[in-house]
Scaffold this active site. Structure first.
Site, PDB file in Angstrom:
ATOM      1  N   GLY A 198      73.638  42.779 -58.749  1.00 55.72           N
ATOM      2  CA  GLY A 198      72.229  43.105 -58.522  1.00 55.72           C
ATOM      3  C   GLY A 198      71.844  42.887 -57.069  1.00 55.72           C
ATOM      4  O   GLY A 198      72.655  43.072 -56.166  1.00 55.72           O
ATOM      5  N   GLU A 220      77.903  40.204 -56.909  1.00 53.31           N
ATOM      6  CA  GLU A 220      78.107  41.572 -56.420  1.00 53.31           C
ATOM      7  C   GLU A 220      76.742  42.116 -56.018  1.00 53.31           C
ATOM      8  O   GLU A 220      75.948  42.527 -56.865  1.00 53.31           O
ATOM      9  CB  GLU A 220      78.746  42.438 -57.517  1.00 53.31           C
ATOM     10  CG  GLU A 220      80.161  42.027 -57.872  1.00 53.31           C
ATOM     11  CD  GLU A 220      81.157  42.318 -56.752  1.00 53.31           C
ATOM     12  OE1 GLU A 220      80.849  43.145 -55.880  1.00 53.31           O
ATOM     13  OE2 GLU A 220      82.244  41.711 -56.761  1.00 53.31           O
ATOM     14  N   CYS A 255      75.148  50.560 -54.982  1.00 53.57           N
ATOM     15  CA  CYS A 255      75.289  49.502 -53.977  1.00 53.57           C
ATOM     16  C   CYS A 255      76.162  49.906 -52.801  1.00 53.57           C
ATOM     17  O   CYS A 255      76.043  49.336 -51.717  1.00 53.57           O
ATOM     18  CB  CYS A 255      75.833  48.229 -54.623  1.00 53.57           C
ATOM     19  SG  CYS A 255      77.408  48.472 -55.478  1.00 53.57           S
TER      20      CYS A 255
END
Length: 486
Positions: A198, A220, A255
């Site tokens: 997140g 992560e 991401c």
């Protein structure tokens, strides 16, 4: 009924779930190769047999194109399972290591053992892959697992709970649905590891909660992943690869999506033209109607992106796109040129379909520009210059680097995937997933032959000389000490 169900999940319930799993883990069942393989196969079967339901859930949560779901969610997870099934027996074997004369006679090995009961908190942007990939790694390593899917992708969360409830051994593997309250209750418990995917804000909350119990974490996270474009490249190919990694990856809600581009003043107009041409080919002249673009996940995220786009410092910098439909939560692919570095859009991870381009006089300046910010999760460069390539690899700290493409390092299971600094800590994928949930236990074996009095009192000058020689590790030094030579 759902409200009653959620209300019932309090601290006592969370504690009870962990206790049940810890008791189950104590049986030793998860340590066997057979159990681990059976559960990996069960999870793989759950995904294969319910592919259409997964596609439909992601269509509901994000309007995600089926091809993206099949490739990036289902395909990548299937590959993870296949790698585990092929390699797990080897991963589980103790690793023999050398010993020294200091412990002669002896042998030693490193024994991989499961950590225990672990918590996986996953993200909404790839709600299937980012849930099941860590979970299958934890299972392969022999742990009991609680998965907390993201409530921002409710259809996927509900489906995960259903599938894991139906296909998996629920004595060891559970799903807890819910929002902030449920996550808070889970974080108050003692875990043997927490794996969180997140943003950095919640990552800090997770790490703070873990610190209370000295629980290790994998975080992560993300960051502003740059793309450097050198001149004299095939800009049509460069543009297509940027588009694939940006808008072809959940409309920038990933991401590792390219966050901004750095190129020279001379190259920038040509790159913009190439991006315009290829974007029209990919999404048509009215991209808000394209079925090949995911929507923005929620009204909150739509408002956040709109604020970045409406900033006075960048509103006049749009060279392509900029259209939006708040009712349908759609924002068109948007390219901005010569964006000021002190603008809002350059102050945070964009996580959406906006792509700012920053120009420099010389492409070599890009390295210092990138390093003036926090360490990104990924960094990309398009260049044919061998020296620049080497400088980029050696001098840009990032979770991962990719030369002449974007995002594809994600699919190489022999590479670790993870961040550094504010983009995260720890890594997974392939064997790195197994290692993330494994303790490597050091084991030394000794017999009773050749027991020496050197280590036992009373201590003498001779013993001191011999011990110094042993610590030095030199066989000649030991012979000299035995002969009484200083």
């Amino acid at each position: 009924m759902e409200a009653q169900k959620q209300k019932m999940f309090d601290e006592e319930t969370a504690s009870s779930v962990v206790k049940e799993l810890r008791d189950s883990f104590g049986s030793g069942k998860t340590r066997s190769y057979e159990w681990r393989v059976s559960q990996v196969k069960a999870l793989l079967k759950a995904v294969v047999e319910n592919e259409q339901e997964i596609v439909d859930a992601l269509r509901s949560d994000l309007a995600k194109p089926p091809l993206e779901t099949v490739v990036y969610e289902i395909g990548m997870f299937k590959n993870s399972c296949e790698v585990i099934l092929k390699e797990l027996k080897q991963w589980m074997k103790p690793e023999k290591v050398k010993t020294s004369i200091r412990t002669f006679p002896s042998s030693a090995e490193i024994v991989p053992e499961p950590l225990g009961v672990v918590l996986v908190i996953s993200a909404w942007n790839y709600p299937i892959l980012l849930s099941l990939d860590p979970v299958v790694g934890a299972i392969a390593a022999g742990n009991a697992v609680v998965l907390k899917p993201s409530e921002i992708a409710p259809a996927s969360s509900s489906l995960l709970a259903k599938l894991i409830g139906k296909y998996m051994d629920n004595s060891f593997i559970r799903v807890v649905e819910g929002g902030v309250d449920e996550t808070t209750m889970l974080l108050q418990q003692k875990w043997d590891k927490i794996f969180y995917t997140g943003n950095g804000k919640v990552g800090r909350i997770v790490m703070t909660a873990a610190a209370r119990h000295l629980t290790p974490v994998v975080l992560e996270l993300g960051g502003k992943s740059p793309v450097v474009v050198d001149s004299n490249m095939d800009l049509q190919v460069v543009a297509k690869r940027i588009i694939s990694g940006k808008w072809g990856l959940n409309n920038g809600q990933a991401c590792i999506s390219p966050d901004y581009v750095i190129t020279t003043k001379d190259c920038a107009p040509k790159l913009v033209d190439a991006l315009k041409t290829e974007l029209v080919k990919c999404y048509g002249k009215n991209p808000l109607e394209s079925e090949d673009l995911s929507r923005i996940v929620s009204s909150n995220h739509f408002a956040r992106l709109s604020k970045l786009l409406n900033d006075d410092k960048v509103s006049g910098k749009i060279v392509y796109g900029g259209e939006s439909d708040e009712k349908k939560l759609r924002i068109a692919p948007t390219v901005l040129l010569d964006v000021p570095r002190d603008s809002l859009i350059m102050g945070e991870e964009i996580f959406g379909p906006l792509l700012p381009i920053i120009t420099v006089n010389e492409v070599e300046e890009s390295i210092d520009l990138i390093n003036s910010g926090t360490k990104p999760l990924a960094a990309y460069i398009f260049t044919a210059d061998k020296k620049l390539k080497e400088q980029f690899v050696m001098n840009v700290p990032a979770g991962g680097l990719l030369v002449n493409d974007t995002v594809l390092h994600l699919v190489v299971d022999t590479l670790p995937f993870g961040g550094v600094g504010e983009s995260g800590m720890g890594a997974y994928h392939g064997k790195f997933s197994f290692d993330a949930f494994t303790h490597k236990k050091a084991v030394l074996y000794r017999g009773f032959a050749g027991d020496s009095s050197l280590r036992y009192p009373p201590y003498t000058d001779t013993k001191l000389r011999l011990m110094k020689a042993l610590i030095g590790g030199s066989i000649f030094g030991i012979i000299r000490a035995l002969l009484g030579w200083s």
